[in-house]
Design a protein around this motif. Structure first.
Motif, PDB file in Angstrom:
ATOM      1  N   GLY A   4       1.383   8.966  -0.342  1.00  0.00           N
ATOM      2  CA  GLY A   4       0.737   8.598  -1.470  1.00  0.00           C
ATOM      3  C   GLY A   4       1.907   7.712  -2.359  1.00  0.00           C
ATOM      4  O   GLY A   4       2.253   6.928  -3.415  1.00  0.00           O
ATOM      5  N   MET A   5       3.630   7.701  -1.905  1.00  0.00           N
ATOM      6  CA  MET A   5       4.370   7.000  -2.263  1.00  0.00           C
ATOM      7  C   MET A   5       4.717   5.670  -1.574  1.00  0.00           C
ATOM      8  O   MET A   5       3.782   6.350  -0.756  1.00  0.00           O
ATOM      9  CB  MET A   5       6.090   7.448  -2.324  1.00  0.00           C
ATOM     10  CG  MET A   5       5.670   9.183  -2.399  1.00  0.00           C
ATOM     11  SD  MET A   5       7.195  10.080  -2.240  1.00  0.00           S
ATOM     12  CE  MET A   5       8.891   8.959  -2.457  1.00  0.00           C
ATOM     13  N   SER A   6       5.014   4.633  -2.740  1.00  0.00           N
ATOM     14  CA  SER A   6       4.532   3.562  -2.558  1.00  0.00           C
ATOM     15  C   SER A   6       6.632   3.037  -2.279  1.00  0.00           C
ATOM     16  O   SER A   6       7.154   3.896  -2.586  1.00  0.00           O
ATOM     17  CB  SER A   6       3.862   2.688  -2.803  1.00  0.00           C
ATOM     18  OG  SER A   6       3.461   2.750  -3.847  1.00  0.00           O
ATOM     19  N   THR A   7       6.800   1.762  -1.576  1.00  0.00           N
ATOM     20  CA  THR A   7       8.358   1.542  -1.539  1.00  0.00           C
ATOM     21  C   THR A   7       8.788   1.336  -2.621  1.00  0.00           C
ATOM     22  O   THR A   7       8.736   0.697  -3.494  1.00  0.00           O
ATOM     23  CB  THR A   7       7.836  -0.146  -0.326  1.00  0.00           C
ATOM     24  OG1 THR A   7       7.043  -0.387   1.021  1.00  0.00           O
ATOM     25  CG2 THR A   7       9.368  -0.818  -0.453  1.00  0.00           C
ATOM     26  N   GLY A   8      10.219   1.976  -2.337  1.00  0.00           N
ATOM     27  CA  GLY A   8      11.128   2.240  -4.041  1.00  0.00           C
ATOM     28  C   GLY A   8      11.068   2.814  -4.182  1.00  0.00           C
ATOM     29  O   GLY A   8      11.561   3.501  -5.335  1.00  0.00           O
ATOM     30  N   ASP A   9       9.749   3.679  -4.272  1.00  0.00           N
ATOM     31  CA  ASP A   9       9.677   5.019  -5.441  1.00  0.00           C
ATOM     32  C   ASP A   9      10.838   5.896  -4.738  1.00  0.00           C
ATOM     33  O   ASP A   9      11.260   6.580  -4.350  1.00  0.00           O
ATOM     34  CB  ASP A   9       8.124   5.689  -4.828  1.00  0.00           C
ATOM     35  CG  ASP A   9       6.736   4.626  -5.620  1.00  0.00           C
ATOM     36  OD1 ASP A   9       7.414   3.848  -6.144  1.00  0.00           O
ATOM     37  OD2 ASP A   9       6.148   5.252  -5.660  1.00  0.00           O
TER      38      ASP A   9
ATOM     39  N   LYS B  18      14.787   9.162  -1.479  1.00  0.00           N
ATOM     40  CA  LYS B  18      13.368   8.059  -2.429  1.00  0.00           C
ATOM     41  C   LYS B  18      12.831   6.922  -0.324  1.00  0.00           C
ATOM     42  O   LYS B  18      13.708   7.131  -0.055  1.00  0.00           O
ATOM     43  CB  LYS B  18      14.730   6.625  -2.130  1.00  0.00           C
ATOM     44  CG  LYS B  18      14.859   5.757  -2.237  1.00  0.00           C
ATOM     45  CD  LYS B  18      16.100   5.186  -3.203  1.00  0.00           C
ATOM     46  CE  LYS B  18      15.734   3.463  -3.624  1.00  0.00           C
ATOM     47  NZ  LYS B  18      15.468   3.181  -4.902  1.00  0.00           N
ATOM     48  N   LEU B  19      11.866   6.637  -0.846  1.00  0.00           N
ATOM     49  CA  LEU B  19      11.047   5.888   0.251  1.00  0.00           C
ATOM     50  C   LEU B  19      12.007   4.231   0.473  1.00  0.00           C
ATOM     51  O   LEU B  19      11.928   3.742  -0.744  1.00  0.00           O
ATOM     52  CB  LEU B  19       9.717   6.057   0.095  1.00  0.00           C
ATOM     53  CG  LEU B  19       9.020   5.581   1.526  1.00  0.00           C
ATOM     54  CD1 LEU B  19       7.408   6.308   1.079  1.00  0.00           C
ATOM     55  CD2 LEU B  19       8.843   4.103   0.843  1.00  0.00           C
ATOM     56  N   HIS B  20      12.133   3.942   1.612  1.00  0.00           N
ATOM     57  CA  HIS B  20      12.844   2.417   1.562  1.00  0.00           C
ATOM     58  C   HIS B  20      11.470   1.221   1.754  1.00  0.00           C
ATOM     59  O   HIS B  20      11.488   1.152   2.059  1.00  0.00           O
ATOM     60  CB  HIS B  20      13.974   2.369   2.080  1.00  0.00           C
ATOM     61  CG  HIS B  20      14.814   3.075   1.602  1.00  0.00           C
ATOM     62  ND1 HIS B  20      15.546   2.415   1.038  1.00  0.00           N
ATOM     63  CD2 HIS B  20      15.516   4.357   2.095  1.00  0.00           C
ATOM     64  CE1 HIS B  20      16.662   3.144   0.190  1.00  0.00           C
ATOM     65  NE2 HIS B  20      16.861   4.655   1.079  1.00  0.00           N
ATOM     66  N   GLU B  21      10.758   1.957   3.098  1.00  0.00           N
ATOM     67  CA  GLU B  21       9.995   1.204   4.191  1.00  0.00           C
ATOM     68  C   GLU B  21       8.794   2.266   5.006  1.00  0.00           C
ATOM     69  O   GLU B  21       9.025   3.585   4.843  1.00  0.00           O
ATOM     70  CB  GLU B  21      10.858   0.466   5.119  1.00  0.00           C
ATOM     71  CG  GLU B  21       9.788  -0.481   6.184  1.00  0.00           C
ATOM     72  CD  GLU B  21      11.087  -0.829   6.821  1.00  0.00           C
ATOM     73  OE1 GLU B  21      11.216  -1.907   6.961  1.00  0.00           O
ATOM     74  OE2 GLU B  21      11.510   0.089   8.209  1.00  0.00           O
ATOM     75  N   ILE B  22       7.300   1.298   4.558  1.00  0.00           N
ATOM     76  CA  ILE B  22       6.222   2.114   4.838  1.00  0.00           C
ATOM     77  C   ILE B  22       6.228   1.250   6.576  1.00  0.00           C
ATOM     78  O   ILE B  22       5.344  -0.335   6.615  1.00  0.00           O
ATOM     79  CB  ILE B  22       5.434   2.287   3.947  1.00  0.00           C
ATOM     80  CG1 ILE B  22       5.666   3.013   3.241  1.00  0.00           C
ATOM     81  CG2 ILE B  22       4.158   2.722   5.031  1.00  0.00           C
ATOM     82  CD1 ILE B  22       5.048   2.955   1.408  1.00  0.00           C
ATOM     83  N   LYS B  23       6.021   2.252   7.493  1.00  0.00           N
ATOM     84  CA  LYS B  23       5.351   0.928   8.189  1.00  0.00           C
ATOM     85  C   LYS B  23       4.085   1.304   9.170  1.00  0.00           C
ATOM     86  O   LYS B  23       3.814   3.049   9.298  1.00  0.00           O
ATOM     87  CB  LYS B  23       6.325   1.020  10.002  1.00  0.00           C
ATOM     88  CG  LYS B  23       7.576   0.424  10.173  1.00  0.00           C
ATOM     89  CD  LYS B  23       8.588   0.409  10.774  1.00  0.00           C
ATOM     90  CE  LYS B  23       9.034  -0.626  10.738  1.00  0.00           C
ATOM     91  NZ  LYS B  23      10.214  -0.625  11.676  1.00  0.00           N
ATOM     92  N   ARG B  24       3.031   0.869   9.035  1.00  0.00           N
ATOM     93  CA  ARG B  24       2.160   1.447   9.937  1.00  0.00           C
ATOM     94  C   ARG B  24       1.741   0.984  11.653  1.00  0.00           C
ATOM     95  O   ARG B  24       2.014  -0.046  11.112  1.00  0.00           O
ATOM     96  CB  ARG B  24       0.537   0.902   8.732  1.00  0.00           C
ATOM     97  CG  ARG B  24      -1.011   1.234   9.142  1.00  0.00           C
ATOM     98  CD  ARG B  24      -1.373   1.581   7.855  1.00  0.00           C
ATOM     99  NE  ARG B  24      -0.486   2.536   6.965  1.00  0.00           N
ATOM    100  CZ  ARG B  24      -1.289   1.943   5.137  1.00  0.00           C
ATOM    101  NH1 ARG B  24      -1.816   1.441   4.824  1.00  0.00           N
ATOM    102  NH2 ARG B  24      -0.411   2.885   4.478  1.00  0.00           N
ATOM    103  N   LYS B  25       0.646   1.950  12.364  1.00  0.00           N
ATOM    104  CA  LYS B  25       0.369   1.703  13.480  1.00  0.00           C
ATOM    105  C   LYS B  25      -0.864   0.578  13.391  1.00  0.00           C
ATOM    106  O   LYS B  25      -2.241   0.369  12.657  1.00  0.00           O
ATOM    107  CB  LYS B  25      -0.040   2.456  14.131  1.00  0.00           C
ATOM    108  CG  LYS B  25       0.691   3.553  14.128  1.00  0.00           C
ATOM    109  CD  LYS B  25       0.166   5.038  15.115  1.00  0.00           C
ATOM    110  CE  LYS B  25       1.794   5.862  15.583  1.00  0.00           C
ATOM    111  NZ  LYS B  25       1.208   7.687  16.034  1.00  0.00           N
TER     112      LYS B  25
ATOM    113  N   GLU C  71       0.954  -1.203  -0.098  1.00  0.00           N
ATOM    114  CA  GLU C  71      -0.394  -0.131  -0.163  1.00  0.00           C
ATOM    115  C   GLU C  71       0.626   1.713  -0.266  1.00  0.00           C
ATOM    116  O   GLU C  71       2.077   1.607   0.648  1.00  0.00           O
ATOM    117  CB  GLU C  71      -1.003   0.073   1.427  1.00  0.00           C
ATOM    118  CG  GLU C  71      -1.882  -1.451   1.056  1.00  0.00           C
ATOM    119  CD  GLU C  71      -2.650  -1.154   2.394  1.00  0.00           C
ATOM    120  OE1 GLU C  71      -3.418  -0.085   3.064  1.00  0.00           O
ATOM    121  OE2 GLU C  71      -2.456  -1.482   3.043  1.00  0.00           O
ATOM    122  N   ALA C  72       0.237   2.406  -0.377  1.00  0.00           N
ATOM    123  CA  ALA C  72       1.425   3.285  -0.562  1.00  0.00           C
ATOM    124  C   ALA C  72       1.079   4.611   0.652  1.00  0.00           C
ATOM    125  O   ALA C  72       0.495   4.208   1.854  1.00  0.00           O
ATOM    126  CB  ALA C  72      -0.051   4.435  -1.645  1.00  0.00           C
TER     127      ALA C  72
END
Length: 434
Positions: A206-211, A238-245, A158-159
Motif C-alpha cells: 500500500g505504500m507508494s514511491t517516496g513514502d 522509506k520506499l524508493h522504488e516499486i518493480k512489478r513482474k 501505483e501502490a
C-alpha cells in the motif's frame, strides 16, 4: 589380545579387553619417541635424551597417557571386530590396568545397533496411481514459466502490492535504541515472500514511491537473537522504488524463447510428456515409500537415541549444504526465519527416527533374504557414475576408495535391491482419490 562381549541391556553391553605386554611396551616406545623431542634435560639436546635417563628424571608414568592414546583406538577397533558387534555411539571406556611390564585391561560400555524383529513383509498392499496429465497442470506449468521469465518493470503511479519487489531503507528500534542488524539501505524485498519478520511486509503493501512509514512489529518468541525475542519494535521505512513482474505473452515466440520448439502447441505436447514422466517418478517414489513404511510399521525395534541424533546431524549437514548452494548458510537462514538451530533439530527429529527405522528394517530383510550387491551391480553403478562425470571407472573407483565411500555404495545398492524385492512381492491396489 583377548576380547569378551556381554550384553547388559537391549542395546547396551560391556566389552572387556586385555592387550598383551608386548603391545603395551611397543606403545610406550612410540610414546617415548614422541615426548622426547620436547623434553628438556640439562646436558642433552632435545630428542637425544637416553630412555633410562628420561625415565629416571620424569618417571615412566609420564609416558602412560600418550601410550594409551596410541594403543587404545586400535585395540578397541580390533576388539569390536573380534566380538562381532556394531557400535553406534562413542564408547564409555574405563582403563583397569596399564603399566610397564603389564598387560593393558579396559572395559568399554558400548551402545550397539539394535536387533530387529520383522513382521510380515511379503504381500504388503501398495497404492498405485494412474499417470494422467490434465490441461490444468499444463496451464500451471506454463504460468510458472511465465513467472520465471517475467521482467521487472518500474511502477511509478501505483501502490506496492504483494508480488512486487520494492527497494527500501529501514532502520529498526526497540524503544529508543537501534539494534544490530536492523538497518539497511536500498534493500530489495519481494512483498509476500515471508522473508521478513511477521507483519513487516504486510505494512509495506500500500505504500507508494517516496513514502515513509513507521512499521510496527513484534519479534517471535523463538527469534534467534535472544535479546530481541518477543520484543516490540518499530522500523522507520522509506520506499524508493516499486518493480512489478510483467509476464510474457503465451505465444509461439514465448515457446521459442524457453524451448527448442517453434510453436506453443508443440511445446505444450512436450510439456505433457515431461509432466507425465515427472508424475511417474513421483508415483514410483511414493510406492517405494509406502512399501517401506508398511513393513517398518510391522517390525519391532528399540532404536538407541544415539542413532537418531546421528541422523539429525546428517540431515542438518545436508540442509546446510543445500543452503550454501543457494548462496546462504545456516546462520543466515536462522537469522531470516527467526528459528534457532535447536528448533531445526527438533523439527527434523521425527523424520530422522523414521529414516533410521526404515534402514534398520531394510537391512534386516536383506539379511533374511540374502540380498546383497553383486560385483556386476557395483560395476554397473560405477559405470553410471563414470558416464555422468565423464571419468573412467577406475578413476571413480579410486575416488570412492580414497574417501571411504565404496562400502556406502555397496550398502545403497543392497537397500535399493531390497526395496525392489519388497515391491515385487507386494500387492498393488488402486490409490484412493484425494
Amino acid at each position: 589380545m583377548t576380547a569378551s562381549w556381554e550384553k547388559t541391556e537391549k542395546n547396551l553391553g560391556v566389552l572387556e579387553v586385555e592387550v598383551s605386554v608386548e603391545r603395551v611396551e611397543a606403545a610406550l616406545d612410540k610414546a617415548f619417541q614422541k615426548v622426547v623431542k620436547k623434553a628438556n634435560v640439562p646436558g642433552f639436546r632435545k630428542g637425544k635424551v637416553p630412555r633410562s635417563i628420561f625415565e629416571a628424571r620424569f618417571g615412566v608414568e609420564s609416558l602412560y597417557n600418550d601410550a594409551i592414546d596410541i594403543l587404545l583406538p586400535e585395540a578397541y577397533s580390533e576388539a569390536v571386530e573380534e566380538a562381532g558387534i556394531f557400535p553406534v555411539d562413542r564408547p564409555e571406556i574405563d582403563i583397569d590396568q596399564f603399566g610397564k611390564g603389564q598387560t593393558m585391561k579396559f572395559k568399554a560400555k558400548v551402545t550397539v545397533k539394535p536387533e530387529v524383529k520383522l513382521g510380515d513383509y511379503k504381500g504388503v498392499e501398495v497404492p498405485v496411481s494412474e499417470v494422467d496429465v490434465t490441461d490444468a497442470e499444463i496451464a500451471e506449468e506454463l504460468e510458472r514459466l511465465q513467472t520465471r521469465y517475467a521482467e521487472l518493470i518500474v511502477v511509478d503511479e501505483e501502490a506496492a502490492a504483494n508480488g512486487d519487489t520494492v527497494s527500501i531503507d529501514f532502520d529498526g528500534y526497540v524503544g529508543d535504541e537501534a539494534f544490530e542488524g536492523g538497518k539497511a539501505e536500498n534493500y530489495a524485498l519481494e512483498l509476500g515472500s515471508g522473508s521478513f519478520i511477521p507483519g513487516f511486509e504486510e505494512q509495506v503493501v500500500g505504500m507508494s514511491t517516496g513514502d515513509s512509514k513507521d512499521v510496527n512489529v513484534t519479534f517471535p518468541e523463538t527469534y534467534h537473537a535472544a535479546e530481541l525475542a518477543g520484543k516490540e519494535a518499530v522500523f522507520k521505512v522509506k520506499l524508493h522504488e516499486i518493480k512489478r513482474k510483467q509476464l510474457p505473452e503465451l505465444d509461439d515466440e514465448f515457446a521459442k524463447d524457453v524451448s527448442e520448439f517453434d510453436t506453443l502447441d508443440e511445446y505444450k505436447t512436450d510439456l505433457k510428456t515431461q509432466i507425465a514422466d515427472r508424475k511417474k517418478r513421483e508415483n514410483d517414489a511414493a510406492r517405494e515409500n509406502a512399501v517401506v513404511e508398511a513393513v517398518a510399521a510391522k517390525a519391532e525395534v528399540e532404536i538407541p537415541e544415539a542413532m537418531i541424533e546421528g541422523e539429525v546431524e546428517n540431515m542438518m549437514r545436508d540442509f546446510d549444504n543445500r543452503l550454501r548452494q543457494q548462496g546462504m548458510n545456516l546462520e543466515m537462514y536462522t537469522s531470516f526465519s527467526g528459528q534457532t538451530v535447536e528448533d531445526l533439530r527438533t523439527q527434523m527429529k521425527s523424520d530422522a527416527e523414521k529414516r533410521v527405522l526404515n534402514n534398520l528394517v531394510l537391512e534386516a530383510i536383506a539379511k533374511e533374504e540374502n540380498i546383497s550387491a553383486s560385483e556386476e551391480d557395483i560395476e554397473k553403478e560405477l559405470q553410471t557414475m563414470a558416464d555422468m562425470y565423464k571419468r573412467s571407472i577406475d578413476e571413480i573407483r579410486s575416488i570412492l576408495g580414497a574417501n571411504g565411500s565404496l562400502s556406502s555404495l555397496n550398502d545403497e545398492i543392497t537397500l535399493r535391491k531390497t526395496i525392489e524385492f519388497l515391491l515385487e512381492n507386494s500387492k498393488e491396489i488402486a490409490a484412493s482419490a484425494e
